[in-house]
Each structure stands twice: as structure tokens, then as C-alpha cells.
Design an enzyme around this catalytic site. Sequence first.
Site, PDB file in Angstrom:
ATOM      1  N   ASN A 166       1.636   4.570   7.109  1.00 14.38           N
ATOM      2  CA  ASN A 166       1.214   3.314   6.496  1.00 14.38           C
ATOM      3  C   ASN A 166       1.893   2.091   7.110  1.00 14.38           C
ATOM      4  O   ASN A 166       1.318   1.000   7.099  1.00 14.38           O
ATOM      5  CB  ASN A 166       1.516   3.356   4.994  1.00 14.38           C
ATOM      6  N   TYR A 183      -3.109  -7.261  16.495  1.00 16.05           N
ATOM      7  CA  TYR A 183      -3.255  -6.486  15.271  1.00 16.05           C
ATOM      8  C   TYR A 183      -4.605  -5.774  15.239  1.00 16.05           C
ATOM      9  O   TYR A 183      -4.682  -4.572  14.983  1.00 16.05           O
ATOM     10  CB  TYR A 183      -3.102  -7.396  14.057  1.00 16.05           C
ATOM     11  N   ILE A 192       0.821  -1.204   0.000  1.00 12.17           N
ATOM     12  CA  ILE A 192       0.000   0.000   0.000  1.00 12.17           C
ATOM     13  C   ILE A 192       0.859   1.259   0.000  1.00 12.17           C
ATOM     14  O   ILE A 192       0.567   2.234  -0.698  1.00 12.17           O
ATOM     15  CB  ILE A 192      -0.951  -0.005   1.220  1.00 12.17           C
TER      16      ILE A 192
END
Length: 262
Positions: A87, A152, A14
Amino acid sequence: MPQYALITGASSGIGLALAEALARRGRALILVARERPALESIACELSQRFGVEVLFRVCDLTEPLQLSGLLYEVEQSDYQIDLLINNAGAACAGSFLDHDWLRERKLLELNVFALTRLCHALGGAMARRGGGQILNVASLAAFQPGPWLSSYYASKAFVLHFSEGLREELRELGVQVAALCPGPVRTPFWRNARLDMRPLKHSAWLMNAEQLAQLALQGLERGHGVIVPGWRNRLLALAAHLAPRRLACRLSGRLNRHLLPR
């Protein structure tokens, strides 16, 4: 004074797609990641293809001294960061108690502490100048608990809630904050997290990084605070919000367990 977009985790996935999309728009870039060879190659390619200035800095954001050094360099230089894209991220798939603690700690250092510190330092500079943008990459995982990826999911919930709160705090100071919440994307991230994505290989749910980058920047340009690209992902985010939390937790746990390597 030159203005730059600083992107962390910019060497693949990404982050790389966002860097290319911004370079295509004529933006000068500062790319941050751990892999020098990849960063050198990407910086050279983007600069040649799009005629923009592309700088890079090698930095392990989980190491506080390296992060401090990066921020000190930015502060002492003429680099004016008017767009920060947080990111960089990591995941540890499997049973939490079976994980090595160092890996779990580094996940939290990267997903939570480094992101927050960058927002504090560079967001503060933006506020003093009276303008800027911050895009924090969260995840569709931010909307519910996620067994077998518990840290996460929790870290991305932090990113989402932190971004929404910070957006309100900085709104009157001219700084726009947004959270990007993508679903599954075709990137090396899943392999690094030790997940087997083959069951989703041909799924329409799986998005290309380049497509995601375009949708993310469109959402940022339109002033959206929470960007969930793709109607399927928006539907799942809504379902996670409306469903009983125990049910949402069990369903995400079943999916995650199904993706663990056999």
C-alpha cells in the site's frame, strides 16, 4: 506456523483502514511504516479491540538497507506471510522539472522498486508453499498519463501492468495477485503530495478509506484481478480506455493543475 498479513504504509489512510478491516476478520498482522509512535499505538489498539496478534516493523522502504533488513527478518523468523498488501506510496504534484530530484527518486523507490522487491521475496515464498495473496495498491491514475503528477501516474501504471502480468505467472502456483485502483480517497496522502483537495471536498467521487478497504477485500475474496471500487471510478477507467490518449492526457492534466496549491 503462524500466518500473517503484511501491510506497508499501515500507519494512516488506506493502509490503516485495511489493517482494521483485516483485524476485524481475525487476521494476524505485521504493520510496516516509518512512524514508530503511530505504529505502536495502532498495533496496541487493534490487538485490544479485535483480540488478534499485531506486530509492527519500522522501515523506510525507500532505503535499500532497511528493506533488506525487513526481508531478512521475515525470512529468518517463523512469520509466514500469506497476504502481502503493498500500500505504501508517494506522489509529487507540480512540474516535473521543478521538483527536487531526491524527492522524485524516493517516489520511484517506494512506488516501484520496493513494491517489486517485496513481491519477488514474499511472492517467491508463497509460490514455494503453494498459496498466498498479493494486493498491490495502484490507482485510477494507472489508466492514463497525468501531467503535473507525471511520475506518480507512470508509477501506478507500472503497478497495474506488473500486477496483471504477475497474476498470470503465479496463477498455476496457487498465488493470487490483484491490483487495487481507487479514485480519490479521504486520506493524508493528498496533503503530503501537496495537492489542494478542497475542490473535491463535497464530491460524491471522494471515498472514505474505510469504505474502500471493505470493497478492496471483497474484490480480493471474489478473485478479481483488477479492483476498481465504485461505479463512478469504473466509468472513468472505461472512459480513459476508450478516449484518445491525447485527450485523456489533457483532461487529467487540467484536473491535476486545478488541484495544485495557489
